[in-house]
Scaffold this motif. Sequence first.
Motif, PDB file in Angstrom:
ATOM      1  N   ILE A 193       0.858  -1.191   0.000  1.00 32.16           N
ATOM      2  CA  ILE A 193       0.000   0.000   0.000  1.00 32.16           C
ATOM      3  C   ILE A 193       0.891   1.236   0.000  1.00 32.16           C
ATOM      4  CG2 ILE A 193      -1.776   1.313   1.222  1.00 32.16           C
ATOM      5  CD1 ILE A 193      -2.640  -1.310   2.574  1.00 32.16           C
ATOM      6  N   ILE A 194       0.701   2.103  -0.992  1.00 34.34           N
ATOM      7  CA  ILE A 194       1.403   3.393  -1.033  1.00 34.34           C
ATOM      8  C   ILE A 194       0.551   4.415  -0.284  1.00 34.34           C
ATOM      9  CG2 ILE A 194       2.375   5.198  -2.494  1.00 34.34           C
ATOM     10  CD1 ILE A 194       3.802   2.656  -2.967  1.00 34.34           C
ATOM     11  N   ALA A 195       1.138   5.041   0.733  1.00 33.41           N
ATOM     12  CA  ALA A 195       0.432   6.061   1.517  1.00 33.41           C
ATOM     13  C   ALA A 195       1.418   7.163   1.893  1.00 33.41           C
ATOM     14  CB  ALA A 195      -0.192   5.436   2.767  1.00 33.41           C
ATOM     15  N   THR A 196       2.086   7.688   0.859  1.00 34.49           N
ATOM     16  CA  THR A 196       3.245   8.572   1.072  1.00 34.49           C
ATOM     17  C   THR A 196       2.935  10.064   0.999  1.00 34.49           C
ATOM     18  OG1 THR A 196       3.726   8.244  -1.268  1.00 34.49           O
ATOM     19  CG2 THR A 196       4.951   6.899   0.296  1.00 34.49           C
ATOM     20  N   GLY A 197       1.664  10.431   0.809  1.00 29.71           N
ATOM     21  CA  GLY A 197       1.316  11.843   0.828  1.00 29.71           C
ATOM     22  C   GLY A 197       1.613  12.579  -0.461  1.00 29.71           C
ATOM     23  N   GLY A 198       1.945  13.879  -0.334  1.00 26.65           N
ATOM     24  CA  GLY A 198       1.979  14.781  -1.477  1.00 26.65           C
ATOM     25  C   GLY A 198       3.344  15.065  -2.061  1.00 26.65           C
ATOM     26  N   MET A 199       3.438  16.212  -2.796  1.00 20.88           N
ATOM     27  CA  MET A 199       4.631  16.512  -3.576  1.00 20.88           C
ATOM     28  C   MET A 199       5.020  17.985  -3.505  1.00 20.88           C
ATOM     29  SD  MET A 199       3.097  18.335  -6.228  1.00 20.88           S
ATOM     30  CE  MET A 199       2.005  19.090  -5.045  1.00 20.88           C
ATOM     31  N   GLY A 200       4.606  18.690  -2.454  1.00 22.76           N
ATOM     32  CA  GLY A 200       4.809  20.139  -2.391  1.00 22.76           C
ATOM     33  C   GLY A 200       6.247  20.589  -2.502  1.00 22.76           C
ATOM     34  N   LYS A 201       7.201  19.720  -2.152  1.00 22.59           N
ATOM     35  CA  LYS A 201       8.602  20.138  -2.164  1.00 22.59           C
ATOM     36  C   LYS A 201       9.191  20.247  -3.555  1.00 22.59           C
ATOM     37  CE  LYS A 201      10.752  21.161   0.827  1.00 22.59           C
ATOM     38  NZ  LYS A 201      10.850  22.490   1.496  1.00 22.59           N
ATOM     39  N   ILE A 202       8.419  19.971  -4.603  1.00 27.63           N
ATOM     40  CA  ILE A 202       8.942  20.276  -5.933  1.00 27.63           C
ATOM     41  C   ILE A 202       8.684  21.740  -6.282  1.00 27.63           C
ATOM     42  CG2 ILE A 202       8.598  17.896  -6.713  1.00 27.63           C
ATOM     43  CD1 ILE A 202       6.331  18.886  -8.478  1.00 27.63           C
ATOM     44  N   TYR A 203       8.017  22.477  -5.383  1.00 30.73           N
ATOM     45  CA  TYR A 203       7.803  23.919  -5.531  1.00 30.73           C
ATOM     46  C   TYR A 203       8.629  24.669  -4.487  1.00 30.73           C
ATOM     47  CZ  TYR A 203       3.878  23.216  -8.733  1.00 30.73           C
ATOM     48  OH  TYR A 203       3.102  22.875  -9.818  1.00 30.73           O
ATOM     49  N   LYS A 204       8.942  25.914  -4.802  1.00 27.03           N
ATOM     50  CA  LYS A 204       9.761  26.725  -3.901  1.00 27.03           C
ATOM     51  C   LYS A 204       8.988  27.129  -2.656  1.00 27.03           C
ATOM     52  CE  LYS A 204      12.472  31.007  -3.712  1.00 27.03           C
ATOM     53  NZ  LYS A 204      12.871  32.238  -4.448  1.00 27.03           N
ATOM     54  N   ILE A 205       7.721  27.530  -2.829  1.00 23.77           N
ATOM     55  CA  ILE A 205       6.909  27.982  -1.698  1.00 23.77           C
ATOM     56  C   ILE A 205       5.854  26.926  -1.413  1.00 23.77           C
ATOM     57  CG2 ILE A 205       5.364  29.774  -0.817  1.00 23.77           C
ATOM     58  CD1 ILE A 205       6.717  31.712  -2.797  1.00 23.77           C
ATOM     59  N   THR A 206       5.937  26.298  -0.249  1.00 26.16           N
ATOM     60  CA  THR A 206       5.020  25.205   0.063  1.00 26.16           C
ATOM     61  C   THR A 206       4.789  25.089   1.557  1.00 26.16           C
ATOM     62  OG1 THR A 206       4.650  22.824  -0.159  1.00 26.16           O
ATOM     63  CG2 THR A 206       6.931  23.539   0.114  1.00 26.16           C
ATOM     64  N   SER A 207       3.633  24.571   1.910  1.00 27.10           N
ATOM     65  CA  SER A 207       3.317  24.270   3.302  1.00 27.10           C
ATOM     66  C   SER A 207       3.812  22.881   3.683  1.00 27.10           C
ATOM     67  CB  SER A 207       1.796  24.331   3.509  1.00 27.10           C
ATOM     68  OG  SER A 207       1.156  23.300   2.759  1.00 27.10           O
ATOM     69  N   ASN A 208       4.291  22.124   2.704  1.00 27.01           N
ATOM     70  CA  ASN A 208       4.659  20.722   2.927  1.00 27.01           C
ATOM     71  C   ASN A 208       6.012  20.580   3.614  1.00 27.01           C
ATOM     72  OD1 ASN A 208       3.217  18.990   0.026  1.00 27.01           O
ATOM     73  ND2 ASN A 208       2.284  20.334   1.526  1.00 27.01           N
ATOM     74  N   SER A 209       6.190  19.456   4.312  1.00 27.92           N
ATOM     75  CA  SER A 209       7.454  19.181   4.976  1.00 27.92           C
ATOM     76  C   SER A 209       8.454  18.568   3.993  1.00 27.92           C
ATOM     77  CB  SER A 209       7.233  18.247   6.174  1.00 27.92           C
ATOM     78  OG  SER A 209       6.653  17.032   5.752  1.00 27.92           O
ATOM     79  N   TRP A 210       9.676  18.357   4.467  1.00 27.33           N
ATOM     80  CA  TRP A 210      10.804  17.965   3.615  1.00 27.33           C
ATOM     81  C   TRP A 210      10.565  16.680   2.833  1.00 27.33           C
ATOM     82  CZ3 TRP A 210      13.067  13.217   4.426  1.00 27.33           C
ATOM     83  CH2 TRP A 210      12.785  12.586   5.650  1.00 27.33           C
ATOM     84  N   ASP A 211       9.740  15.783   3.387  1.00 33.62           N
ATOM     85  CA  ASP A 211       9.599  14.471   2.752  1.00 33.62           C
ATOM     86  C   ASP A 211       8.461  14.394   1.743  1.00 33.62           C
ATOM     87  OD1 ASP A 211       7.797  14.806   4.799  1.00 33.62           O
ATOM     88  OD2 ASP A 211       7.894  12.746   5.519  1.00 33.62           O
TER      89      ASP A 211
END
Length: 606
Positions: A193-211
């Motif tokens: 099961i893949i449950a790895t969340g999002g991809m915000g870190k491919i953008y410069k400004i993001t609310s997402n964490s490092w992973d």
Amino acid sequence: MEKYTTFEHDVLIIGAGGAGLRAAIEASAAGVSVGVVCRSLLGKAHTVMAEGGVAAALANVDTRDGWQTHFADTMRGGQYLNDWRMAELHAKEAPERVRELEAWGAIFDRTKDGRILQRNFGGHKYPRLAHVGDRTGLEMIRTLQDHGIHQGIDFHQEITIISLLKENDRIAGALGYDREKGRFRLYKSKAVIIATGGMGKIYKITSNSWDCTGGGTSLAYHAGAKLIDMEFIQFHPTGMVWPPSVRGLLITEGVRGEGGVLKNSEGRRFMFDDVPDLYKHQTSDNEEEGWRYTQGDKDAKRPPELLTRDHVARCIYREVKEGRGTPHGGAYLDIAWIKSKISNAEVHIKKKLPSMYHQFKELAGIDITKEPMEVGPTTHYIMGGIRVDADTQMTDVEGLFAAGECAAGLHGANRLGGNSLSDLLVFGKRAGEFAAQYAKEHSQMQISEEQVANLTGLAEKPFARYDQENPENPFQIQSDLQEMMQDLVGIIRSEKGLNEALESINKLKDRAVNAGIGGNREYNPGWHTTMELKHMLTIAESITRSAIERNESRGGHYRSDYTEKSEALGQMNICVWKTESGEMQVEKIPKKEIRNDLREIIEQMK
């Protein structure tokens, strides 16, 4: 010395956020052996950043609410590109999943008579978000962990998965390494099961964490799974814009749900300037009406600050571009104004929004009970992801399942606030249930030594490249990708910019092939980044190619050269997959025909 350490589980879950934990609990309850792999420490999943609440039609604050209304709101918010079966299951099952969480020990805020309290949120017709102040995701993770650790689940912490393993077109396991010592680990499994969340870190400004690099979605793509709706990125309207060190950090929609208003540098509530026809009958330009709505008044109209996130984000973007932004390039979000409505406003704000009060006090030196916040759009969520079966959550690859943000279908073109947390619960549970069922019905596939040897060899290549002349710096490639995506594939897109982005991605892929790092595999962040580049570039390419194909503006995808909706494209999802030659294929696929009873619900709710 052995090249890798081997572990074996019936069901392997990659990701220990809300979806992964809920899947693990369900699979373990079915009597199969379960392993959970996470890149960070247990409890550090990005789910903790979901602050405002979990959407479920409990009808505790407004008895008119029900699953039908929640379903219709979700479909309307998604511009009707949603997988209607997922939206139906989500709306029907979310209340039971929330009550289940409560039974496991989640401490929700309460109504005066002791029921779970619910607040208003953008795009929801009624107060629907069960919450714990502005720390709902944290409480969810705490509760799921506390319940899950007693279920006999094996947790593998600080592990990065570098490839899924298949034999005879069936999933067979995964290969990874521990981030501390860099030692390879082979996980044999009947179902993954893949449950790895999002991809915000491919953008410069993001609310997402490092992973949040899109790694799980990319793993599934390279294993043969199809992706859909990748063009739809949610730029949350309210992230911090100052100081620079915390730019993009999330400001929960709960601030607006509790009465916060948006103003430009002229002190004007600009959200009244552009209310879509679809919502005009629901919104009011009367401040008193908006305040009554946020306090749960059944007859009041909503303020325009609680329109859907894509719309609010574009309105803030417009104010900044037209010269009416704040000193640091955003808009003002003011919750302090409620002093005119209640005598104990400071206590009320600190009670309802404790994390926001602390966040601004500590990081920006601002007391939100006395002065407004500066906010601006931040990359927050991807509506697209791995294509799954609505009922079972299985992907196009036999034995591979997905749940949570990395799975697509529920949200369509735009996600409503709070639906992400109920999504985790509903479909995490279903993924765990059906993955366990699949594991019981199938034997473990043998994994070839050659496949593992090839993958470990590729993973070690960056060290060999470091000795060559002028190796590429992986950190610089990552930074260049983030800058480019922010500029060309951000809130406002165009054919010219998207084609430039695609050209840039191809150049970055060539550079990534030559990325080199020194030292060895122990404690080496440069190596981790090199491993991530393949996934980040895959996700960036899938977003860009999908955005090129969608020549219209809809939800989280806005084209300056195609500003209107296309009736034809409104009937299509964009699908991406990997061909046998390794190229990325993009195709428009027709939406599934909606069931008549569900169509009638949507029409009635309009």
